[in-house]
Scaffold this motif. Structure first.
Motif, PDB file in Angstrom:
ATOM      1  N   LEU B 133       0.791  -1.234   0.000  1.00  0.00           N
ATOM      2  CA  LEU B 133       0.000   0.000   0.000  1.00  0.00           C
ATOM      3  C   LEU B 133       0.828   1.291   0.000  1.00  0.00           C
ATOM      4  CD1 LEU B 133      -3.063  -0.764   2.302  1.00  0.00           C
ATOM      5  CD2 LEU B 133      -2.871  -0.910  -0.169  1.00  0.00           C
ATOM      6  N   ILE B 134       1.987   1.291   0.660  1.00  0.00           N
ATOM      7  CA  ILE B 134       2.735   2.569   0.764  1.00  0.00           C
ATOM      8  C   ILE B 134       3.109   3.122  -0.622  1.00  0.00           C
ATOM      9  CG2 ILE B 134       4.819   3.731   1.638  1.00  0.00           C
ATOM     10  CD1 ILE B 134       4.645   1.965   4.133  1.00  0.00           C
ATOM     11  N   PRO B 135       3.719   2.318  -1.521  1.00  0.00           N
ATOM     12  CA  PRO B 135       4.054   2.915  -2.830  1.00  0.00           C
ATOM     13  C   PRO B 135       2.812   3.355  -3.604  1.00  0.00           C
ATOM     14  CG  PRO B 135       5.030   0.723  -2.587  1.00  0.00           C
ATOM     15  CD  PRO B 135       4.149   0.928  -1.412  1.00  0.00           C
ATOM     16  N   ILE B 136       1.709   2.602  -3.449  1.00  0.00           N
ATOM     17  CA  ILE B 136       0.470   2.977  -4.158  1.00  0.00           C
ATOM     18  C   ILE B 136      -0.028   4.324  -3.638  1.00  0.00           C
ATOM     19  CG2 ILE B 136      -1.977   2.366  -4.502  1.00  0.00           C
ATOM     20  CD1 ILE B 136      -1.143  -0.579  -4.449  1.00  0.00           C
ATOM     21  N   GLU B 137      -0.025   4.473  -2.321  1.00  0.00           N
ATOM     22  CA  GLU B 137      -0.522   5.726  -1.733  1.00  0.00           C
ATOM     23  C   GLU B 137       0.385   6.904  -2.085  1.00  0.00           C
ATOM     24  OE1 GLU B 137      -2.775   6.347   1.304  1.00  0.00           O
ATOM     25  OE2 GLU B 137      -3.267   4.316   1.892  1.00  0.00           O
ATOM     26  N   ILE B 138       1.696   6.643  -2.155  1.00  0.00           N
ATOM     27  CA  ILE B 138       2.635   7.727  -2.475  1.00  0.00           C
ATOM     28  C   ILE B 138       2.519   8.115  -3.963  1.00  0.00           C
ATOM     29  CG2 ILE B 138       5.104   8.254  -2.774  1.00  0.00           C
ATOM     30  CD1 ILE B 138       5.622   6.984  -0.088  1.00  0.00           C
ATOM     31  N   LYS B 139       2.290   7.118  -4.801  1.00  0.00           N
ATOM     32  CA  LYS B 139       2.268   7.368  -6.245  1.00  0.00           C
ATOM     33  C   LYS B 139       0.981   8.083  -6.689  1.00  0.00           C
ATOM     34  CE  LYS B 139       3.218   6.604 -10.709  1.00  0.00           C
ATOM     35  NZ  LYS B 139       4.289   7.310 -11.380  1.00  0.00           N
ATOM     36  N   PHE B 140      -0.154   7.630  -6.147  1.00  0.00           N
ATOM     37  CA  PHE B 140      -1.428   8.124  -6.673  1.00  0.00           C
ATOM     38  C   PHE B 140      -2.148   9.058  -5.699  1.00  0.00           C
ATOM     39  CE2 PHE B 140      -0.679   3.900  -8.545  1.00  0.00           C
ATOM     40  CZ  PHE B 140      -0.671   4.236  -9.885  1.00  0.00           C
ATOM     41  N   SER B 141      -3.068   9.839  -6.254  1.00  0.00           N
ATOM     42  CA  SER B 141      -3.917  10.699  -5.418  1.00  0.00           C
ATOM     43  C   SER B 141      -4.904   9.797  -4.664  1.00  0.00           C
ATOM     44  CB  SER B 141      -4.683  11.687  -6.299  1.00  0.00           C
ATOM     45  OG  SER B 141      -5.564  10.981  -7.133  1.00  0.00           O
ATOM     46  N   MET B 149      -6.510   0.214  -5.406  1.00  0.00           N
ATOM     47  CA  MET B 149      -6.653  -0.815  -4.364  1.00  0.00           C
ATOM     48  C   MET B 149      -7.771  -1.788  -4.713  1.00  0.00           C
ATOM     49  SD  MET B 149      -5.919   1.322  -0.908  1.00  0.00           S
ATOM     50  CE  MET B 149      -6.632   0.182   0.218  1.00  0.00           C
ATOM     51  N   PHE B 150      -8.846  -1.270  -5.275  1.00  0.00           N
ATOM     52  CA  PHE B 150      -9.962  -2.121  -5.702  1.00  0.00           C
ATOM     53  C   PHE B 150      -9.467  -3.118  -6.753  1.00  0.00           C
ATOM     54  CE2 PHE B 150     -13.687  -2.885  -8.437  1.00  0.00           C
ATOM     55  CZ  PHE B 150     -14.579  -3.363  -7.493  1.00  0.00           C
ATOM     56  N   LEU B 151      -8.691  -2.599  -7.716  1.00  0.00           N
ATOM     57  CA  LEU B 151      -8.144  -3.460  -8.769  1.00  0.00           C
ATOM     58  C   LEU B 151      -7.192  -4.493  -8.174  1.00  0.00           C
ATOM     59  CD1 LEU B 151      -7.368  -0.927 -11.647  1.00  0.00           C
ATOM     60  CD2 LEU B 151      -9.024  -2.792 -11.697  1.00  0.00           C
ATOM     61  N   PHE B 152      -6.323  -4.020  -7.252  1.00  0.00           N
ATOM     62  CA  PHE B 152      -5.321  -4.895  -6.656  1.00  0.00           C
ATOM     63  C   PHE B 152      -5.990  -6.056  -5.922  1.00  0.00           C
ATOM     64  CE2 PHE B 152      -2.827  -6.067  -2.871  1.00  0.00           C
ATOM     65  CZ  PHE B 152      -1.704  -6.589  -3.489  1.00  0.00           C
ATOM     66  N   PHE B 153      -6.949  -5.717  -5.046  1.00  0.00           N
ATOM     67  CA  PHE B 153      -7.595  -6.781  -4.276  1.00  0.00           C
ATOM     68  C   PHE B 153      -8.462  -7.668  -5.176  1.00  0.00           C
ATOM     69  CE2 PHE B 153      -6.515  -3.897  -0.707  1.00  0.00           C
ATOM     70  CZ  PHE B 153      -5.729  -4.796  -0.003  1.00  0.00           C
TER      71      PHE B 153
END
Lengths: 282, 221
Positions: B133-141, B149-153
């Motif tokens: 989650l950290i890189p996803i949260e840092i990369k995207f708004s 996250m919906f796609l990932f899960f």
């Protein structure tokens, strides 16, 4: 202290192309319309954006190579960004103490009290003026050598604007070697504060002069259409046609005052200069 | 770095209402539900709370100002990992205290070593969640983070369901009972296995941190 050499940054529909040289101990103003490129220039100086080309040197280094220690020499107040609005002044003090060894807590508290900023209220409940004052005080909280202030007076009423400008003046009086780069679209803010002014339009510097020269030598020459035809135009920078007359901007008002007795020669304010350079026809 | 940690701590403390509700639910659960659930519940919510500081930084173009403070861009990413690990350790520690308090108050008998081992086994899961989650949260708004996250899960679910279907097909074709083979792991010494899983989760976190540092270094504010 700050040197930009053909600094270019391209976005869709906008290109910044700037050359600037700001020595130590100067207060330099950037003035221009909204979207002229002022904030982009300041962001490049702060290393927040990567230039497309050109050179940039701040405190002897490229901004992207700044260490934490280098950044401590710079104090920043951005127009649309700051500490999260959920924080109180007390939170801000705790955070600043964590970032800056030189943070002078007592001085910061005193200045906040002087500006009547509440310590326990979230910033989101502050007025626009209070937020602006806090942003500027935060930028000054650690005795930075270089202050970068992006539109610190935007959206403020006259009293709040004066308060903010007075905070900046006091900071400069404390140490004359401090430098300030301040952007604004309100010319009167810069007239009384800056040593020199860069005028930006469409991503380009269209004028750079010492403020004293701008206010002392630049002037408005008002003549009839017939007189305008006969006018020596070598010192005319811009003109604006009115119903029955022509208003000209000159960089040598004395020349026209002495040689054209019928012409009305007046002092020019920065707003007049902007209007005649940007809106007039040469 | 200290300033970043203080800032994140202050963000957490500003979510008082949520924290009070969270602590209340945790206490209620600790005296009414399976003890291992309490540990996973508190640790998971704690991890998500610490990660929520990233979206707070994003608000009102906050990143631009943060990057003018005396930190390098990579320090911001490192600070987030440090804060998440610290936060996870604290929430996990609190959950264990609550778990044992619940045992004592309710008079349940328990095996200390076995319970602690089960609690420790949960940690790699939260480290994995943080690493993803950290890189996803840092990369995207924050808006895009929800979609990502919906796609990932969704992808994780599809892989899990696909794996289960594949296992079933293999079992039918080969006649090997895979589930009973896994049950045989019960008799194996769990320590090397746990250490192996831990090592993998720590490596994942390190790789995730390198990715986050690169994202921050390339980003424009």
């Amino acid at each position: 202290m700050v040197r930009l050499n053909n600094l270019q940054k391209e976005y869709k529909g906008f290109k910044l192309d700037i050359t600037m040289d700001i020595p130590e101990g100067r207060v330099t103003g950037l003035i221009g319309r909204n979207g002229a490129g002022k904030t982009t220039t300041l962001k490049a100086i702060l290393g927040l954006i990567e230039p497309t080309s050109g050179e940039i040197e701040v405190l002897g280094k490229k901004p992207r190579e700044f260490t934490a220690e280098d950044k401590k020499q710079i104090g920043t107040a951005l127009s649309s960004s700051g500490f999260n609005l959920i924080f109180t002044v007390k939170d801000v003090i705790a955070i600043l103490k964590g970032f800056y060894k030189d943070f002078n807590e007592e001085d910061f508290r005193n200045k906040c009290r002087q500006q009547e900023l509440p310590f326990d209220k979230p910033i989101k409940d502050f007025s626009t003026g209070m937020r602006a004052k806090l942003r500027v005080l935060v930028a000054m909280s650690h005795s930075a050598k270089l202050l970068i202030l992006d539109e610190p007076t935007a959206g403020l009423d006259v009293i709040a604007r004066n308060d903010v400008l007075n905070i900046i003046r006091t900071y400069l009086e404390e140490d004359s070697s401090r430098s300030v780069i301040i952007s604004s679209h309100i010319s009167t803010d810069l007239e009384g504060l800056c040593d020199d002014i860069y005028m930006i339009n469409g991503g380009k510097i269209i004028l750079h002069e010492d403020t004293d020269t701008l206010l002392g030598k630049y002037g408005l020459v008002k003549v009839s259409r017939e007189e305008y035809e006969a006018l020596d135009k070598k010192y005319i920078i811009g003109t604006k046609e009115e119903s029955f007359s022509v208003t000209c901007l000159t960089s040598e008002k004395q020349f026209y005052a002495e040689n054209y007795p019928k012409a009305v020669v007046e002092n020019a304010h920065i707003d007049d200069i902007i209007v005649l350079i940007l809106g007039g026809e040469k | 770095m200290k300033g970043l940690l203080v800032k994140d701590f202050k963000i957490l403390m500003n979510q008082k209402k949520f924290m009070i509700m969270f602590v209340f639910v945790a206490i209620v659960l600790s005296f009414s539900m399976d003890s291992s659930f309490i540990v996973s519940y508190i640790s998971m919510i704690g991890t998500i709370l610490t990660l929520s500081t990233i979206s707070f930084d994003y608000q009102d173009e906050g990143y631009s100002f943060l990057m003018t403070l005396p930190i390098r861009r990579g320090d911001y990413a490192i600070g987030k990992y440090a804060f998440t690990v610290l936060g996870l350790a604290c929430f996990w520690g609190v959950s264990i205290v609550l778990q044992f308090a619940s045992f004592f108050i309710q008079g349940h008998e328990f095996d200390l070593a076995e319970t602690l081992l089960a609690d420790i086994c949960l940690l790699p899961l939260f480290i994995f969640v943080a690493a993803v989650l950290i890189p996803i949260e840092i990369k995207f708004s924050p808006e895009k983070v929800r979609v990502v996250m919906f796609l990932f899960f969704g992808i994780v679910l599809v892989i899990a369901m696909g794996g289960k279907a594949l296992l079933g097909t293999l079992q039918d074709k080969t006649g090997i009972e895979f589930v009973s083979k896994l049950e045989a792991l019960d008799s194996v010494n769990p320590l090397p296995l746990i250490m192996g899983v831990f090592a993998i989760s720590v490596i994942m976190l390190a790789v995730s941190m390198i990715i986050s540092i690169r994202i921050m270094e390339k980003r424009e504010f």
